[in-house]
Design a protein around this motif. Structure first.
Motif, PDB file in Angstrom:
ATOM      1  N   LEU A  47       0.818  -1.216   0.000  1.00  0.00           N
ATOM      2  CA  LEU A  47       0.000   0.000   0.000  1.00  0.00           C
ATOM      3  C   LEU A  47       0.850   1.263   0.000  1.00  0.00           C
ATOM      4  CD1 LEU A  47      -2.751  -1.116   2.545  1.00  0.00           C
ATOM      5  CD2 LEU A  47      -2.961  -0.968   0.053  1.00  0.00           C
ATOM      6  N   SER A  48       2.165   1.106   0.051  1.00  0.00           N
ATOM      7  CA  SER A  48       3.071   2.256   0.070  1.00  0.00           C
ATOM      8  C   SER A  48       3.580   2.560  -1.343  1.00  0.00           C
ATOM      9  CB  SER A  48       4.261   1.977   0.993  1.00  0.00           C
ATOM     10  OG  SER A  48       5.230   3.004   0.892  1.00  0.00           O
ATOM     11  N   ASP A  49       3.583   3.824  -1.703  1.00  0.00           N
ATOM     12  CA  ASP A  49       4.042   4.232  -3.035  1.00  0.00           C
ATOM     13  C   ASP A  49       5.557   4.124  -3.193  1.00  0.00           C
ATOM     14  OD1 ASP A  49       1.455   4.813  -3.770  1.00  0.00           O
ATOM     15  OD2 ASP A  49       1.570   6.928  -3.151  1.00  0.00           O
ATOM     16  N   SER A  50       6.265   4.110  -2.066  1.00  0.00           N
ATOM     17  CA  SER A  50       7.731   4.085  -2.135  1.00  0.00           C
ATOM     18  C   SER A  50       8.323   2.674  -2.113  1.00  0.00           C
ATOM     19  CB  SER A  50       8.309   4.890  -0.965  1.00  0.00           C
ATOM     20  OG  SER A  50       7.910   4.322   0.274  1.00  0.00           O
ATOM     21  N   SER A  51       7.473   1.648  -2.035  1.00  0.00           N
ATOM     22  CA  SER A  51       7.965   0.261  -1.952  1.00  0.00           C
ATOM     23  C   SER A  51       8.507  -0.217  -3.298  1.00  0.00           C
ATOM     24  CB  SER A  51       6.841  -0.673  -1.509  1.00  0.00           C
ATOM     25  OG  SER A  51       6.366  -0.320  -0.237  1.00  0.00           O
ATOM     26  N   THR A  52       9.520  -1.060  -3.216  1.00  0.00           N
ATOM     27  CA  THR A  52      10.106  -1.646  -4.424  1.00  0.00           C
ATOM     28  C   THR A  52       9.890  -3.166  -4.413  1.00  0.00           C
ATOM     29  OG1 THR A  52      12.260  -2.027  -3.386  1.00  0.00           O
ATOM     30  CG2 THR A  52      11.879   0.130  -4.429  1.00  0.00           C
ATOM     31  N   ILE A  53      10.110  -3.777  -5.557  1.00  0.00           N
ATOM     32  CA  ILE A  53      10.018  -5.234  -5.657  1.00  0.00           C
ATOM     33  C   ILE A  53      11.019  -5.902  -4.720  1.00  0.00           C
ATOM     34  CG2 ILE A  53      10.468  -7.198  -7.184  1.00  0.00           C
ATOM     35  CD1 ILE A  53       7.802  -5.984  -7.706  1.00  0.00           C
ATOM     36  N   SER A  54      12.171  -5.276  -4.566  1.00  0.00           N
ATOM     37  CA  SER A  54      13.196  -5.808  -3.657  1.00  0.00           C
ATOM     38  C   SER A  54      12.695  -5.839  -2.214  1.00  0.00           C
ATOM     39  CB  SER A  54      14.471  -4.962  -3.763  1.00  0.00           C
ATOM     40  OG  SER A  54      15.453  -5.430  -2.861  1.00  0.00           O
ATOM     41  N   ASP A  55      11.974  -4.796  -1.804  1.00  0.00           N
ATOM     42  CA  ASP A  55      11.408  -4.747  -0.452  1.00  0.00           C
ATOM     43  C   ASP A  55      10.408  -5.888  -0.241  1.00  0.00           C
ATOM     44  OD1 ASP A  55      12.842  -2.421   0.102  1.00  0.00           O
ATOM     45  OD2 ASP A  55      11.228  -1.128  -0.642  1.00  0.00           O
ATOM     46  N   LEU A  95       4.921 -11.628 -10.753  1.00  0.00           N
ATOM     47  CA  LEU A  95       3.539 -11.324 -10.372  1.00  0.00           C
ATOM     48  C   LEU A  95       3.267  -9.824 -10.380  1.00  0.00           C
ATOM     49  CD1 LEU A  95       2.838 -13.852  -7.444  1.00  0.00           C
ATOM     50  CD2 LEU A  95       1.799 -13.850  -9.715  1.00  0.00           C
ATOM     51  N   GLY A  96       4.123  -9.053  -9.740  1.00  0.00           N
ATOM     52  CA  GLY A  96       3.900  -7.621  -9.664  1.00  0.00           C
ATOM     53  C   GLY A  96       3.028  -7.219  -8.481  1.00  0.00           C
ATOM     54  N   MET A  97       2.809  -5.925  -8.333  1.00  0.00           N
ATOM     55  CA  MET A  97       2.148  -5.378  -7.148  1.00  0.00           C
ATOM     56  C   MET A  97       0.685  -5.806  -6.996  1.00  0.00           C
ATOM     57  SD  MET A  97       4.189  -3.460  -5.313  1.00  0.00           S
ATOM     58  CE  MET A  97       5.654  -2.412  -5.344  1.00  0.00           C
ATOM     59  N   ASP A  98      -0.104  -5.641  -8.037  1.00  0.00           N
ATOM     60  CA  ASP A  98      -1.543  -5.899  -7.913  1.00  0.00           C
ATOM     61  C   ASP A  98      -1.865  -7.357  -7.567  1.00  0.00           C
ATOM     62  OD1 ASP A  98      -2.097  -3.254  -8.357  1.00  0.00           O
ATOM     63  OD2 ASP A  98      -2.450  -3.487 -10.512  1.00  0.00           O
TER      64      ASP A  98
END
Length: 549
Positions: A47-55, A95-98
């Protein structure tokens, strides 16, 4: 256990679960709750805009259940394209974020209950799997082998049925624990008696249904597991035993080069040390691992301890004993809290299926006893001429015995018509399928369980022992307590109170059959019959070995 925790459906409680197919059908749609803190961190990042795939990958990697759900969803997506998931990083990025957010919303958090042995065993089984995966990764990295992360996933999911059974069939798992820890029954035999198969079989069946990787399924397959004899030879090789011949060394070299070998080895280690790092079962394992890694034993032990500590740091649930904590314990007779308490049993007994077996086929009703009660089979041959002739043909040779089946038929004739045994079953061994199946039965109804019984030789038992080297076992009332832990319950239920005789018959290349004999429901065998039964079976082995020369 989870926020939406509810009693199982009535169908689950009343149906009898026995065998890998039944268990796979029951468990395949059951949920796996996630540690609340892991799920909260994942949702927060998503839900955070600053998150990365690595996180996101970092959070998923540190929780076995999150890893399982993410990899499983990614496998579904890749299967449509004809590709496979190679690592957790690969699964998260593909997969990605969604889709990850959708997964997180479907997952249930675990409500930590410090008093629940069921929950602790579930979390403990997750920690054991994570420990195994960490060890496998470190070994493959040290050997600079490919497919490290794919092997990590296969090792992590190797024991997936342990997780599911503690969640959704705790009464069955509790019964297995009692059999193993209190009754001292072999783990595999206890699992087979309670579940109708081993937990490894259920893990493989679930992995096939869920579409997990071929490497995971290959590692879980009992057919690829080395026998106890092979493990003993691997230990001999680790010690540099000169008695091993070239053929045995070639066979072992082929085994250790298989991709699934370190996955099996890592999970065996994790399961064994979860009971006790200093147990007798654990003594040989570090030697085999040291030989696999090409290290000295003290270097190997240091590496194993480091791997265990690292796995425990990455995945630890407060209130549960981590694998690393086990390393600190000194040997003790103090019992562990492995069993569900009476209070917990009452709380959960209505939610989960009961450990009930399918009703066995009824034994044939013995004929009415004669007026003069006879308790023992007479100490005399039914037909001395047939018995002596059969024995002589076995010992000296007979021109009409041209194939093993002729010798086995002669053996049955000698035992039935010559010695006069009332009930005899010839069980043929299939070494490729690791099974022993009744092929010919005398004195039993066709519907009698012993007339069609099949035994899995991959499970430690008296039958596995008899197929490893020639031997005779005479089960009587006096020694039944000794042998019962080594006999499958379904078979033990059919042995008459007077006992039975079991003896293996071999040829040069290995076991051919195991012969079963008893005196029926009302009579008893004596040493007279035991000695002649042994003599005739031994003579048949001699004849079979002569034929194969």
């Amino acid at each position: 256990m989870a926020d939406s925790d509810a009693p199982e459906q009535q169908d689950d409680k009343t149906s009898i679960l026995y065998g890998s197919d039944a268990w796979a059908e029951y468990l395949q749609h059951k949920p796996f709750p996630v540690r609340a803190s892991s799920l909260k961190r994942l949702r927060s990042l998503l839900l955070s805009d600053s998150s990365t795939i690595s996180d996101l990958t970092h959070v998923v990697k540190h929780d076995p259940i999150l890893s399982f759900h993410v990899v499983r969803e990614a496998e579904k997506a890749h299967a449509a394209k004809g590709s496979r998931v190679s690592s957790i990083d690969h699964a998260v990025s593909s997969l990605g974020m969604d889709p990850l957010l959708a997964i997180s919303r479907k997952l249930q958090p675990v409500k930590i209950n410090p008093a629940s042995v069921q929950q602790k065993q579930y979390l403990r089984s997750l920690a054991n799997s994570y420990h195994a995966a960490f060890q496998v990764r470190s070994w493959l990295q040290r050997k600079k082998l490919p497919f490290v992360e794919e092997s990590f996933l296969a090792a992590l999911f190797y024991g997936v049925a342990h997780w599911s059974l503690w969640l959704h069939a705790p009464l069955h798992m509790n019964k297995i624990q009692i059999k193993v820890r209190e009754e001292q029954i072999d783990q595999s035999l206890a699992e087979h008696d309670v579940l109708g198969c081993t937990i490894q079989h259920i893990s493989m069946a679930l992995s096939q249904v869920w579409g997990l990787s071929e490497l995971t399924i290959e590692a879980q397959d009992p057919e690829t597991s080395p026998s106890r004899g092979m493990l003993a030879r691997l230990h001999q090789r680790a010690l540099g035993d000169p008695r091993l011949d070239d053929e045995q060394l070639r066979e072992m070299n082929h085994l250790v080069q298989e991709r699934y070998f370190p996955i099996k080895l890592g999970n065996w280690l994790a399961q064994i040390v979860s009971h006790n790092w200093r147990s007798s079962r654990h003594i040989n394992t570090p030697d085999i691992i040291a030989d696999y890694l090409g290290l000295e034993l003290d270097q190997t032990m240091a590496l194993l301890h480091q791997g265990c500590a690292a796995a425990s740091r990455h995945y630890h649930v407060p209130g549960t004993l981590s694998p690393a904590a086990d390393m600190l314990f000194i040997p003790s007779d103090f019992p562990r809290n492995f069993q569900l308490s009476e209070r917990e049993l009452k709380q959960i007994s209505g939610k989960y299926p009961q450990p009930v077996k399918p009703a066995p086929k009824k034994k044939a009703v013995p004929p009415p006893a004669p007026t003069e009660v006879q308790t023992h089979l007479p100490d005399e041959l039914a037909n001395a001429e047939i018995f002596n002739q059969t024995a002589e043909r076995f010992v000296k040779g007979y021109h009409l015995y041209t194939k093993p089946a002729h010798i086995l038929q002669g053996l049955m004739q000698g035992l039935i018509q010559g010695l006069g045994l009332p009930r005899v079953v010839l069980n043929i061994a299939n070494t490729k399928q690791h099974s022993l199946k009744a092929a010919q039965a005398f004195g039993l109804e066709k519907t009698h369980p012993l007339a069609s019984y099949e035994i899995d030789l991959s499970i430690p038992s008296v039958f596995k022992k008899l197929t490893e080297k020639p031997g005779l076992i005479w089960i009587q009332a006096e020694n039944l307590t000794k042998y019962k832990p080594m006999i499958p319950d379904a078979f033990a239920d059919q042995i008459p109170e007077s006992g039975c005789l079991l003896m293996s018959v071999f040829r040069t290349s290995g076991v051919v059959a195991v012969v079963y004999a008893d005196a029926g429901e009302t009579l008893q065998l004596s040493s007279f019959h035991q000695e002649r039964f042994k003599y005739l079976c031994s003579a048949a082995t001699l004849a079979l070995k002569r034929m194969s020369q």
